[in-house]
Each structure stands twice: as C-alpha cells, then as structure tokens.
Design a protein around this motif. Structure first.
Motif, PDB file in Angstrom:
ATOM      1  N   ASN A  20       0.628  -1.227   0.060  1.00 35.25           N
ATOM      2  CA  ASN A  20       0.422   0.175   0.052  1.00 35.25           C
ATOM      3  C   ASN A  20       0.485   1.391  -0.154  1.00 35.25           C
ATOM      4  OD1 ASN A  20      -2.629  -1.194  -0.083  1.00 35.25           O
ATOM      5  ND2 ASN A  20      -2.636  -1.221   2.201  1.00 35.25           N
ATOM      6  N   GLN A  21       2.198   1.014   0.466  1.00 36.80           N
ATOM      7  CA  GLN A  21       2.953   1.970   0.560  1.00 36.80           C
ATOM      8  C   GLN A  21       3.632   2.830  -0.443  1.00 36.80           C
ATOM      9  OE1 GLN A  21       3.654   4.894   2.830  1.00 36.80           O
ATOM     10  NE2 GLN A  21       5.367   5.671   1.815  1.00 36.80           N
ATOM     11  N   ALA A  22       3.683   1.872  -1.226  1.00 36.19           N
ATOM     12  CA  ALA A  22       3.804   1.756  -3.018  1.00 36.19           C
ATOM     13  C   ALA A  22       3.172   2.337  -4.041  1.00 36.19           C
ATOM     14  CB  ALA A  22       4.833   0.700  -3.816  1.00 36.19           C
ATOM     15  N   ILE A  23       1.543   1.593  -3.614  1.00 33.99           N
ATOM     16  CA  ILE A  23       0.389   2.581  -4.305  1.00 33.99           C
ATOM     17  C   ILE A  23       0.989   3.733  -4.073  1.00 33.99           C
ATOM     18  CG2 ILE A  23      -2.139   2.321  -3.778  1.00 33.99           C
ATOM     19  CD1 ILE A  23      -1.538  -1.036  -4.051  1.00 33.99           C
ATOM     20  N   SER A  24       0.935   3.966  -3.108  1.00 33.64           N
ATOM     21  CA  SER A  24       0.374   5.346  -1.917  1.00 33.64           C
ATOM     22  C   SER A  24       1.231   6.209  -3.352  1.00 33.64           C
ATOM     23  CB  SER A  24       1.167   5.571  -1.195  1.00 33.64           C
ATOM     24  OG  SER A  24      -0.621   4.819  -0.013  1.00 33.64           O
ATOM     25  N   GLU A  25       2.475   6.134  -3.330  1.00 35.39           N
ATOM     26  CA  GLU A  25       3.672   6.793  -3.996  1.00 35.39           C
ATOM     27  C   GLU A  25       3.265   6.774  -5.434  1.00 35.39           C
ATOM     28  OE1 GLU A  25       7.350   5.008  -3.108  1.00 35.39           O
ATOM     29  OE2 GLU A  25       7.537   5.350  -0.688  1.00 35.39           O
ATOM     30  N   TYR A  26       2.773   5.246  -6.185  1.00 38.06           N
ATOM     31  CA  TYR A  26       2.644   5.655  -7.572  1.00 38.06           C
ATOM     32  C   TYR A  26       1.304   6.509  -7.577  1.00 38.06           C
ATOM     33  CZ  TYR A  26       2.018   3.042 -12.113  1.00 38.06           C
ATOM     34  OH  TYR A  26       1.533   3.237 -13.498  1.00 38.06           O
ATOM     35  N   PHE A  27       0.300   6.597  -7.098  1.00 39.26           N
ATOM     36  CA  PHE A  27      -0.307   7.488  -6.743  1.00 39.26           C
ATOM     37  C   PHE A  27      -0.849   8.363  -6.686  1.00 39.26           C
ATOM     38  CE2 PHE A  27      -2.169   3.131  -8.495  1.00 39.26           C
ATOM     39  CZ  PHE A  27      -2.801   3.745  -9.794  1.00 39.26           C
ATOM     40  N   SER A  28       0.793   9.461  -5.989  1.00 41.81           N
ATOM     41  CA  SER A  28       0.622  10.467  -5.823  1.00 41.81           C
ATOM     42  C   SER A  28      -0.310  11.258  -5.337  1.00 41.81           C
ATOM     43  CB  SER A  28       2.569  10.844  -5.522  1.00 41.81           C
ATOM     44  OG  SER A  28       2.417  11.822  -4.397  1.00 41.81           O
ATOM     45  N   GLY A  29      -1.208  11.700  -4.970  1.00 39.63           N
ATOM     46  CA  GLY A  29      -2.113  12.918  -5.098  1.00 39.63           C
ATOM     47  C   GLY A  29      -3.607  12.528  -5.499  1.00 39.63           C
ATOM     48  N   VAL A  30      -3.493  11.681  -5.739  1.00 40.63           N
ATOM     49  CA  VAL A  30      -4.853  10.514  -5.756  1.00 40.63           C
ATOM     50  C   VAL A  30      -5.405  10.688  -4.808  1.00 40.63           C
ATOM     51  CG1 VAL A  30      -5.470   8.931  -7.130  1.00 40.63           C
ATOM     52  CG2 VAL A  30      -4.150  10.141  -8.177  1.00 40.63           C
ATOM     53  N   PRO A  31      -6.175  11.079  -4.168  1.00 35.90           N
ATOM     54  CA  PRO A  31      -7.929  10.606  -3.420  1.00 35.90           C
ATOM     55  C   PRO A  31      -7.573   8.818  -3.159  1.00 35.90           C
ATOM     56  CG  PRO A  31      -8.684  11.911  -4.059  1.00 35.90           C
ATOM     57  CD  PRO A  31      -7.890  11.260  -5.308  1.00 35.90           C
ATOM     58  N   ILE A  32      -7.485   8.175  -2.207  1.00 31.08           N
ATOM     59  CA  ILE A  32      -7.294   6.876  -1.107  1.00 31.08           C
ATOM     60  C   ILE A  32      -8.787   6.662  -0.495  1.00 31.08           C
ATOM     61  CG2 ILE A  32      -5.644   5.108  -0.817  1.00 31.08           C
ATOM     62  CD1 ILE A  32      -3.357   6.616  -1.934  1.00 31.08           C
ATOM     63  N   ALA A  33      -9.378   5.782  -0.831  1.00 32.03           N
ATOM     64  CA  ALA A  33      -9.873   4.893   0.835  1.00 32.03           C
ATOM     65  C   ALA A  33      -9.303   3.490   0.722  1.00 32.03           C
ATOM     66  CB  ALA A  33     -11.433   4.917   0.316  1.00 32.03           C
ATOM     67  N   GLU A  34      -9.542   3.083   2.510  1.00 32.88           N
ATOM     68  CA  GLU A  34      -9.340   1.804   2.530  1.00 32.88           C
ATOM     69  C   GLU A  34     -10.342   0.652   2.684  1.00 32.88           C
ATOM     70  OE1 GLU A  34      -7.243   2.235   6.449  1.00 32.88           O
ATOM     71  OE2 GLU A  34      -5.826   2.906   5.062  1.00 32.88           O
ATOM     72  N   ALA A  35     -10.301  -0.222   2.402  1.00 33.38           N
ATOM     73  CA  ALA A  35     -11.536  -0.971   2.107  1.00 33.38           C
ATOM     74  C   ALA A  35     -11.017  -2.227   3.064  1.00 33.38           C
ATOM     75  CB  ALA A  35     -11.968  -2.331   1.244  1.00 33.38           C
ATOM     76  N   ARG A  36     -12.048  -2.543   4.174  1.00 32.97           N
ATOM     77  CA  ARG A  36     -11.126  -3.156   5.905  1.00 32.97           C
ATOM     78  C   ARG A  36     -11.535  -4.784   5.079  1.00 32.97           C
ATOM     79  NH1 ARG A  36      -7.982  -0.861   8.978  1.00 32.97           N
ATOM     80  NH2 ARG A  36      -9.385  -1.494  10.618  1.00 32.97           N
TER      81      ARG A  36
END
Length: 268
Positions: free
Chosen positions: A227-243
């Motif tokens: 998830n850290q790599a995804i956050s960096e790849y999509f930097s600036g894109v809104p992210i929500a979590e599915a539990r």
C-alpha cells in the motif's frame, strides 16, 4: 526414454501431436489477438456519451467482480471487459481493444480496473484525452507488489507457461473455479505473466480515486500489494481503504462499496 518410445510408439505420437498442435495454436491465438477480451455492452449508451469499462482482476470476471458497484454507476453505459478464460490473457491487447472501442464510439471514457485490470486504466489515460479512471487494489506494474508476490508472480508464471507445453490441450480445460467463473491453466499462466512483467504507462493525472485493502488487525494490509508503493505511485490521488482482503469485491462487497462511497465519486 528411447525404450519407451520404441515400446509405445502410439502413445508417444499422441503426446507429441497434443503438445505440438497446442503450442502452434497458442502462438496463433497470441499473434492474432485471440487472447484479448470480449467487450460485452450490458448497458448501451449513445455514441459520444459516458461509458464505463469494467476490468476485473486476477482470475475473475466483471459480472461477479463488479456486482457490488453496478447500481452506483447511474449515468452512463456499462461495458464488461470479459477475459478469454480458455485461450489465455494478454493485458496489452485488452487495453488496445478498449481504446479502439472508445475511440470508435467517441465515448466519454471511464475505466474501473481491479488489480492487473488497472493496467487498462493507465493505458486509456495515456492515449485518450480526458479519459478518467479509478483503481481498486491497482497493480499496473510489478513494482507495487510486495517483494514475495513480485518474485512469485515472475517465477510462477514462467513455470506455468513451461508446464503448458507438455500438457498441451489439457492446458485449455477451464478447471480453476472462482466466484462462479472457470479458468484454464493457459489463462492463469498468461495472467501471471502480465502481473509479473507487464508495465503500464505511468499516467495518473485523471485518476479520480484509488481503493486499497486494509485487513483488520493486519499491519501489512493487502496480502499481495504494498500500500505504501501504491500511495507513492498514485501520489496526489484520493485513497480510501476497504477493510477486507485483496480484490475481495465479492465476499467483501460491503467494505468495497463503503470505500467507493467514501471517495465521493458521484461525478465520475
């Protein structure tokens, strides 16, 4: 081996014909686009209007993978991007099909991709101005996989592809069942190749949102993705979590729907 061939010439001939004929057929399928997708329009819309293309993830199909989301997509057409579950999978060809279809009909394009399906979203954004996308557990390239999953996808895909050679036409039997869908060894091998080796265009400017998995009580969150790599790849894109777990849009439908609504994509 030589003794076996001389003792069982008929069996050897059957084995050889099975192996060679399937290898040649697979090559023809791959080079003529037969390992692409079937685009199934389940909600037609006029040319020039908004069209949602739904691309499932690993060993799943849109009809089951996006059941949780269909009612949320109220103001446009809907196209299922169905995998060729017997012949194999080529995510690059699938992206090209979606792009060609969208351009032909001059659609206002929206792509929602799960896992490797997000590869299509990246390519559509790269080639169609103003196209938008949303990624669910997105895996547009292997760099966002967790290290063990990255290695496993590469090694496993090579081993499976090698295995399809002696298996021959047995590789085309859709034996693996998931969420009501069945897939062949040839398909699984090809899709693992895409997961391990395909690399999408790095374009995220029109990505409206990303949903990641965060399993309750699990520090690593997603079983397969970082998830850290995804956050960096999509930097600036809104992210929500599915539990819930990776790509579990069937068993964890409520969790993914809650994450979708959290992103507030009413205008998507």
């Amino acid at each position: 081996m030589r003794n076996f061939i001389s003792s069982h010439p008929a069996l050897f001939l059957i084995f050889f014909v099975n192996m060679l004929s399937f290898a040649v057929t697979r090559f023809c399928w791959a080079t003529t686009g037969k390992t692409g997708a079937e685009l199934e329009v389940i909600r037609p819309i006029a040319d020039g209007k908004k069209m949602y293309y739904l691309v499932a993830g690993c060993v799943n199909q849109p009809r089951s993978a996006f059941r949780f989301l269909i009612d949320e997509l109220k103001d446009g057409g809907v196209t299922f991007v169905n995998y060729q579950a017997v012949r194999g999978c080529n995510i690059e060809s699938i992206a090209e099909q979606v792009i060609a279809d969208a351009k032909e009909h001059r659609y206002d394009v929206r792509v929602i991709g799960i896992s490797i399906g997000d590869y299509v979203g990246r390519e559509v954004e790269a080639q169609i101005p103003n196209a938008k996308s949303v990624g669910i557990n997105p895996e547009p390239e292997a760099s966002v996989l967790r290290p063990y999953a990255n290695i496993a996808s590469k090694v496993g895909s090579v081993l499976l592809e090698v295995l399809t050679v002696p298996l021959g036409w047995l590789s085309a039997i859709p034996w693996y069942s998931d969420c009501g869908n069945r897939f062949s060894t040839a398909f699984i091998a090809d899709q693992f190749v895409d997961i391990g080796f395909a690399r999408a265009s790095y374009v995220t400017g029109n990505t409206e949102g990303i949903i990641i998995s965060q399993r309750p009580g699990k520090a690593e969150g997603d079983e397969f993705l970082s998830n850290q790599a995804i956050s960096e790849y999509f930097s600036g894109v809104p992210i929500a979590e599915a539990r819930t777990g990776h790509g579990n849009t069937v068993g964890g439908a409520d969790e993914f729907l809650a994450a979708w609504r959290e992103l507030d994509l009413t205008d998507f």
